[in-house]
Design an enzyme around this catalytic site. Structure first.
Site, PDB file in Angstrom:
ATOM      1  CE  LYS A   7      -5.578  -5.008   4.196  1.00 25.69           C
ATOM      2  NZ  LYS A   7      -6.343  -5.511   3.162  1.00 25.69           N
ATOM      3  N   PRO A  89      -1.189 -15.167   6.999  1.00 27.32           N
ATOM      4  CG  PRO A  89      -3.060 -15.552   6.294  1.00 27.32           C
ATOM      5  CD  PRO A  89      -2.328 -15.391   7.473  1.00 27.32           C
ATOM      6  CB  VAL A  90       2.533 -14.562   2.521  1.00 28.06           C
ATOM      7  CG1 VAL A  90       3.365 -13.913   1.500  1.00 28.06           C
ATOM      8  CG2 VAL A  90       3.665 -14.998   3.554  1.00 28.06           C
ATOM      9  CB  ALA A  91       0.065 -13.080  -1.306  1.00 32.74           C
ATOM     10  CB  ALA A  92      -3.598 -13.587   2.916  1.00 34.80           C
ATOM     11  N   GLY A  93      -4.541 -10.752   1.292  1.00 32.13           N
ATOM     12  CA  GLY A  93      -5.598  -9.836   1.573  1.00 32.13           C
ATOM     13  C   GLY A  93      -5.744  -9.223   2.843  1.00 32.13           C
ATOM     14  CG  LEU A  94      -5.863 -11.556   5.909  1.00 27.21           C
ATOM     15  CD1 LEU A  94      -5.290 -12.732   6.746  1.00 27.21           C
ATOM     16  CD2 LEU A  94      -7.071 -11.224   6.294  1.00 27.21           C
ATOM     17  N   GLY A  95      -3.182  -7.718   4.586  1.00 28.26           N
ATOM     18  CA  GLY A  95      -1.975  -6.577   4.764  1.00 28.26           C
ATOM     19  C   GLY A  95      -0.869  -7.225   5.745  1.00 28.26           C
ATOM     20  N   GLY A  97       1.995  -7.986   4.710  1.00 29.07           N
ATOM     21  CA  GLY A  97       3.337  -7.362   4.239  1.00 29.07           C
ATOM     22  C   GLY A  97       3.274  -5.932   4.941  1.00 29.07           C
ATOM     23  CG  ASP A 131      -3.276  -2.187   2.374  1.00 26.62           C
ATOM     24  OD1 ASP A 131      -3.824  -1.415   2.074  1.00 26.62           O
ATOM     25  OD2 ASP A 131      -3.273  -3.304   2.057  1.00 26.62           O
TER      26      ASP A 131
HETATM   27  O1  C5P Z   1       0.268  -0.078  -2.833  1.00 28.20           O
HETATM   28  P1  C5P Z   1       0.661  -1.505  -3.002  1.00 28.20           P
HETATM   29  O2  C5P Z   1       2.119  -1.832  -3.342  1.00 28.20           O
HETATM   30  O3  C5P Z   1       0.307  -2.462  -1.775  1.00 28.20           O
HETATM   31  O4  C5P Z   1      -0.139  -2.076  -4.258  1.00 28.20           O
HETATM   32  C1  C5P Z   1       0.162  -3.124  -5.054  1.00 28.20           C
HETATM   33  C2  C5P Z   1      -0.515  -2.851  -6.438  1.00 28.20           C
HETATM   34  O5  C5P Z   1      -2.059  -3.043  -6.468  1.00 28.20           O
HETATM   35  C3  C5P Z   1      -0.151  -1.860  -7.197  1.00 28.20           C
HETATM   36  O6  C5P Z   1       1.145  -1.853  -7.928  1.00 28.20           O
HETATM   37  C4  C5P Z   1      -1.380  -1.873  -8.009  1.00 28.20           C
HETATM   38  O7  C5P Z   1      -1.127  -2.674  -8.985  1.00 28.20           O
HETATM   39  C5  C5P Z   1      -2.472  -1.877  -7.416  1.00 28.20           C
HETATM   40  N1  C5P Z   1      -3.271  -1.093  -6.640  1.00 28.20           N
HETATM   41  C6  C5P Z   1      -4.162  -0.263  -7.220  1.00 28.20           C
HETATM   42  N2  C5P Z   1      -4.679   0.937  -6.505  1.00 28.20           N
HETATM   43  C7  C5P Z   1      -4.569   1.187  -5.393  1.00 28.20           C
HETATM   44  C8  C5P Z   1      -3.785   0.270  -4.498  1.00 28.20           C
HETATM   45  C9  C5P Z   1      -2.872  -0.887  -5.284  1.00 28.20           C
HETATM   46  O8  C5P Z   1      -4.327  -0.591  -8.417  1.00 28.20           O
HETATM   47  N3  C5P Z   1      -5.046   2.008  -4.997  1.00 28.20           N
END
Ligand code: C5P
Length: 286
Positions: A7, A89-95, A97, A131
């Site tokens: 995404k 890609p991992v930890a990339a902002g593309l969801g 995981g 996500d």
């Molecule tokens: O939900 P997810 O595990 O992907 O979120 C990772 C981290 O991003 C959370 O531990 C939190 O620090 C941050 N986060 C947030 N507010 C959100 C979603 C994520 O602060 N609405």
């Protein structure tokens, strides 16, 4: 075999900080056709294979967490062998995981013959990451709350260019850097969700917004350089996706996206020309 699409966030607004430590969001998420592939087979125990560095194969893996959570919620003791062919890609902002976690839920719902509804799977999904519920729906959606409340939107088909600088950014770190000056009131998400901002590529480009971007560019200057390069290559607009570091550019068409990508491949960046998906993010193949 399942296809698990990535995404981008066309809009990501941070509205404020919640008492539970999360942030209140208004984000427009859009599935795109860059996908991981998952194979699920019956097995005595739960196990996962993936040869990509940075992807855990133990209990920390989100697909295994999804499987464990689903198994517990359903009160069963089945196993599965999950093979993950990772392209996002991992930890990339593309969801990357979250989408394979959603694919594991969809695939195991079938393999284990649970016949759970999407609504029931959503409850397990939220426990895995904010996500994950989006990927059970796909297409384009407005996500609110912590990102887990989903409202499907109609979206026109777009050509995008994704550019990743080959370093990872932790979501928690990026949200940890956000200060109240970055908070907005949800108007960008509302514009795009109302349809007015979403009809043409030019309108989508004019509606792009990410409240994490300024902080991210200050901490990781290559993100700003990629945005500038995408705009110089002809993108109508360019924005960091999610908590970064991937940046996407909006093109006039898929053909135009391919043209922009060809102009971008000189740097030490990975680039893809992709189409947005109006249908599901998780699809069963064969
Ligand atoms: O939900 P997810 O595990 O992907 O979120 C990772 C981290 O991003 C959370 O531990 C939190 O620090 C941050 N986060 C947030 N507010 C959100 C979603 C994520 O602060 N609405």
């Amino acid at each position: 075999m399942l296809n698990a699409a990535a995404k981008v966030n066309l809009v990501l607004e941070v509205l404020g900080k919640r008492e539970d430590g999360y942030h209140e969001l208004a984000t427009v998420m859009q599935a795109v056709d860059l996908s991981d592939k998952l194979t699920l087979e019956d097995a005595d125990v739960l196990e996962l294979q993936c040869g990509v560095p940075g992807v855990p194969t133990d209990g920390a893996n989100l697909a295994l967490k999804a499987a464990t959570a689903l198994r517990e919620a359903a009160g069963i003791t089945r196993g599965a062998r999950i093979t993950l062919d990772k392209r996002i890609p991992v930890a990339a902002g593309l969801g990357g995981g979250s989408t394979y976690a959603a694919a594991a839920l969809v695939g195991l719902n079938r393999l284990w013959r649970l016949r759970w509804s999407v609504e029931r799977l959503e409850q397990v999904a939220t426990g895995l990451g904010m996500d994950v519920p989006f990927f059970l729906h796909g297409g384009r959606a407005l996500a609110t709350g912590r990102g887990e409340r989903i409202e499907r939107l109609r979206g026109s088909s777009l050509g995008l260019v994704l550019v990743n600088p080959r370093f990872a950014v932790r979501t928690a770190e990026m949200y940890g850097r956000v200060t109240p000056e970055a908070y907005t009131d949800g108007r960008h998400a509302k514009t795009l969700a109302s349809g007015f901002g979403g009809r043409t590529a030019a309108r989508v480009a004019a509606s792009l917004y990410n409240g994490l971007q300024e902080t991210a560019v200050a901490a990781y200057p290559p993100i700003g350089r990629i945005r500038a390069a995408l705009l110089a290559a002809g993108a109508l607009g360019a924005l960091m996706s999610g908590s970064g570091p991937t940046v996407f550019g909006v093109a006039r068409s898929f053909e135009h996206a391919r043209q922009i990508r060809r102009r971008m491949t000189r740097g030490a960046w990975d680039c893809w020309a992709v189409r947005t998906l109006n249908g599901p993010a998780i699809r069963t193949l064969g």
